[in-house]
Design an enzyme around this catalytic site. Sequence first.
Site, PDB file in Angstrom:
ATOM      1  N   LYS A  96       0.859  -1.199   0.000  1.00  0.00           N
ATOM      2  CA  LYS A  96       0.000   0.000   0.000  1.00  0.00           C
ATOM      3  C   LYS A  96       0.889   1.240   0.000  1.00  0.00           C
ATOM      4  CE  LYS A  96      -3.903  -2.363   0.595  1.00  0.00           C
ATOM      5  NZ  LYS A  96      -5.113  -2.324  -0.192  1.00  0.00           N
ATOM      6  N   LYS A 109       1.434  -8.962  -3.117  1.00  0.00           N
ATOM      7  CA  LYS A 109       0.229  -8.967  -3.956  1.00  0.00           C
ATOM      8  C   LYS A 109      -0.052  -7.571  -4.493  1.00  0.00           C
ATOM      9  CE  LYS A 109      -4.776  -9.175  -3.586  1.00  0.00           C
ATOM     10  NZ  LYS A 109      -4.805  -7.725  -3.860  1.00  0.00           N
ATOM     11  N   ASP A 167      -2.418  -4.617  -5.851  1.00  0.00           N
ATOM     12  CA  ASP A 167      -3.798  -4.273  -5.541  1.00  0.00           C
ATOM     13  C   ASP A 167      -4.654  -4.434  -6.800  1.00  0.00           C
ATOM     14  OD1 ASP A 167      -4.308  -2.181  -2.701  1.00  0.00           O
ATOM     15  OD2 ASP A 167      -5.582  -3.746  -3.526  1.00  0.00           O
ATOM     16  N   GLU A 168      -5.967  -4.515  -6.575  1.00  0.00           N
ATOM     17  CA  GLU A 168      -6.859  -4.878  -7.699  1.00  0.00           C
ATOM     18  C   GLU A 168      -6.866  -3.810  -8.792  1.00  0.00           C
ATOM     19  OE1 GLU A 168      -7.834  -4.344  -4.620  1.00  0.00           O
ATOM     20  OE2 GLU A 168      -9.119  -2.574  -4.729  1.00  0.00           O
ATOM     21  N   HIS A 219      -8.954 -12.264  -7.752  1.00  0.00           N
ATOM     22  CA  HIS A 219      -9.519 -11.148  -6.972  1.00  0.00           C
ATOM     23  C   HIS A 219     -10.960 -10.965  -7.442  1.00  0.00           C
ATOM     24  CE1 HIS A 219     -10.126  -7.274  -5.106  1.00  0.00           C
ATOM     25  NE2 HIS A 219      -9.021  -7.468  -4.424  1.00  0.00           N
ATOM     26  N   HIS A 226     -10.646 -14.714  -3.189  1.00  0.00           N
ATOM     27  CA  HIS A 226     -11.087 -13.921  -2.032  1.00  0.00           C
ATOM     28  C   HIS A 226     -12.509 -14.328  -1.670  1.00  0.00           C
ATOM     29  CE1 HIS A 226      -8.001 -10.531  -1.926  1.00  0.00           C
ATOM     30  NE2 HIS A 226      -7.591 -11.325  -2.899  1.00  0.00           N
ATOM     31  N   LYS A 233     -13.140  -5.402   7.097  1.00  0.00           N
ATOM     32  CA  LYS A 233     -13.872  -4.168   6.755  1.00  0.00           C
ATOM     33  C   LYS A 233     -14.991  -4.399   5.743  1.00  0.00           C
ATOM     34  CE  LYS A 233     -10.651  -2.812   3.064  1.00  0.00           C
ATOM     35  NZ  LYS A 233      -9.488  -1.993   2.699  1.00  0.00           N
ATOM     36  N   GLY A 266      -9.096  -5.150   5.786  1.00  0.00           N
ATOM     37  CA  GLY A 266      -9.157  -4.566   7.125  1.00  0.00           C
ATOM     38  C   GLY A 266      -8.512  -5.419   8.199  1.00  0.00           C
TER      39      GLY A 266
HETATM   40  C1  CAP Z   1      -7.470  -5.187   1.288  1.00  0.00           C
HETATM   41  C2  CAP Z   1      -7.674  -4.993  -0.216  1.00  0.00           C
HETATM   42  C3  CAP Z   1      -8.517  -6.076  -0.868  1.00  0.00           C
HETATM   43  C4  CAP Z   1      -9.833  -6.339  -0.215  1.00  0.00           C
HETATM   44  C5  CAP Z   1     -10.814  -6.947  -1.224  1.00  0.00           C
HETATM   45  C6  CAP Z   1      -8.286  -3.648  -0.502  1.00  0.00           C
HETATM   46  O1  CAP Z   1      -6.559  -4.232   1.725  1.00  0.00           O
HETATM   47  O2  CAP Z   1      -6.433  -5.028  -0.880  1.00  0.00           O
HETATM   48  O3  CAP Z   1      -8.716  -5.664  -2.217  1.00  0.00           O
HETATM   49  O4  CAP Z   1      -9.643  -7.272   0.810  1.00  0.00           O
HETATM   50  O5  CAP Z   1     -11.979  -7.336  -0.546  1.00  0.00           O
HETATM   51  O6  CAP Z   1      -7.906  -3.086  -1.543  1.00  0.00           O
HETATM   52  O7  CAP Z   1      -9.141  -3.225   0.284  1.00  0.00           O
HETATM   53  P1  CAP Z   1      -6.361  -4.057   3.318  1.00  0.00           P
HETATM   54  P2  CAP Z   1     -12.371  -8.899  -0.522  1.00  0.00           P
HETATM   55  O8  CAP Z   1      -5.715  -5.318   3.835  1.00  0.00           O
HETATM   56  O9  CAP Z   1      -5.455  -2.855   3.461  1.00  0.00           O
HETATM   57  O10 CAP Z   1      -7.713  -3.822   3.898  1.00  0.00           O
HETATM   58  O11 CAP Z   1     -11.152  -9.595   0.012  1.00  0.00           O
HETATM   59  O12 CAP Z   1     -13.568  -8.958   0.391  1.00  0.00           O
HETATM   60  O13 CAP Z   1     -12.692  -9.295  -1.923  1.00  0.00           O
HETATM   61 MG    MG Z   2      -7.149  -4.447  -2.784  1.00  0.00          MG
END
Ligand code: CAP
Ligand code: MG
Length: 439
Positions: free
Chosen positions: A159, A185, A187-188, A277, A310, A317, A364
């Site tokens: 991040k 990893k 991010d998306e 993802h 996921h 969160k 989260g």
């Molecule tokens: C989490 C995350 C993931 C979410 C996706 C984000 O980051 O990288 O994309 O977990 O949700 O961008 O929020 P944090 P899910 O660890 O900083 O929260 O896993 O429910 O699909």
């Molecule tokens: Mg993410």
Amino acid sequence: MAEEEPEFEWYHEFIDENHVPNADELLVVFKAKPSHGFTFKDIAGRVASESSIGTWTTLATLDENIRSLMAKAYYLDEDEGIIKVAYPIELFELGNISQLFSSVMGNIFGMKAVKSLRVLDIRFPREYIESFKGPLFGIDGVKNILKVYDRPILATVPKPKVGLDSEKYARVAYEIALGGIDLVKDDENLTSQNFNKFEKRLELVMKAIEKAEKETGERKGYLVNVTSDPREMERRIKLVADYNNRFFMLDILCVGPAAMQMARDLAEDYKLAIHAHRAFHAAFTRNKDHGVSFFVIAKIARLVGVDHIHVGTNVGKMEADLKALRDIQRVITENKFTPETGDRILEPQEWFGVKPVFPVASGGLHPGILPDLLKFMGKDLIIQVGGGVTGHPDGVVAGGMAVRQAIEAYLNGIPLEEYGKTHRELARALEKWKFVRPA
Ligand code: CAP
Ligand code: MG
């Protein structure tokens, strides 16, 4: 006198409550509500008709042998709003996942007579399952790549989500791996922006990971996001193999089912594991009356053959229904899924040996809530901790160490605060975040 409305009773020909579904049929469980002026039977017939062979009027061209392709609404529970439909397998093109969407998740969502519609489950028959590849590695295969067997596998996103240039990104990736995290990893929404181009990032992160592997003696991997148009995705997947990485990440719903299936074919060619993802899912999975449940998306992802997906968490969160989370985890990992006692909605699903998919818990998470997560989801898990590592008060390496220490404490039955007395990084994480459940 008002012109007689033409009768649409013929839709009811797609209802047969005496039909006993057989093992060769594909079954779909819908939750549905009729629009004003329509009965529950009216919409049951319409859903079965429009998703199989029918349209709004009787047809001169509907000859006897085509009738055998009619779907049958065989279970109607108006109080619960549940309709179960059985489809002859001949209605589907084996091995073509996109055509499943256009059949049982297509026009029916838009019919005027149907006020709301949600696909709750799809039971796949053996012939359909065996026309897809399923996961190449599965849970055991991924554990063997990383040589991690007795604890959850850990991942972290460098991040902020996007913004770091390739050099800075690789530096954070190195610290993540050095701190004890197994997988870096993307991010998306990080793909190949001008400030962090795909190939440059891949090259630098792989160098960083190799360095961390030498210094830690642990195997590491990089979930690099190849999300793009199919041709560019193919080019990027080949680059992943060229740089000796064993994984790639795909935003499966943003690229779509056909591209997911193509990525699975390419994973076979290059022996790569797929991290799925699910960005975009909540646009249609969250509304409990309309759309498609994530339970169905997760089954489709196992069928096509991702290695990780996921699934949500009980403490993070993102919004989650605990029974749904349990069902999702079970249906992607068990060879023979049976619904919980008393559940009359979901269908049993035999997978005939299709490999299990690694559930990914993310969103989260931080050291203080990992025990609660593991108590509920178990340890056969990939846990992604993004902000919970890169936001540690003493930096990224300490963040990774704190996560590993929290897992060690849990697996040894030691309360975190106790373990923190002899593990500073964990103590410092607890100082900052305590046991908060982010929202
Ligand atoms: C989490 C995350 C993931 C979410 C996706 C984000 O980051 O990288 O994309 O977990 O949700 O961008 O929020 P944090 P899910 O660890 O900083 O929260 O896993 O429910 O699909
Ligand atoms: Mg993410």
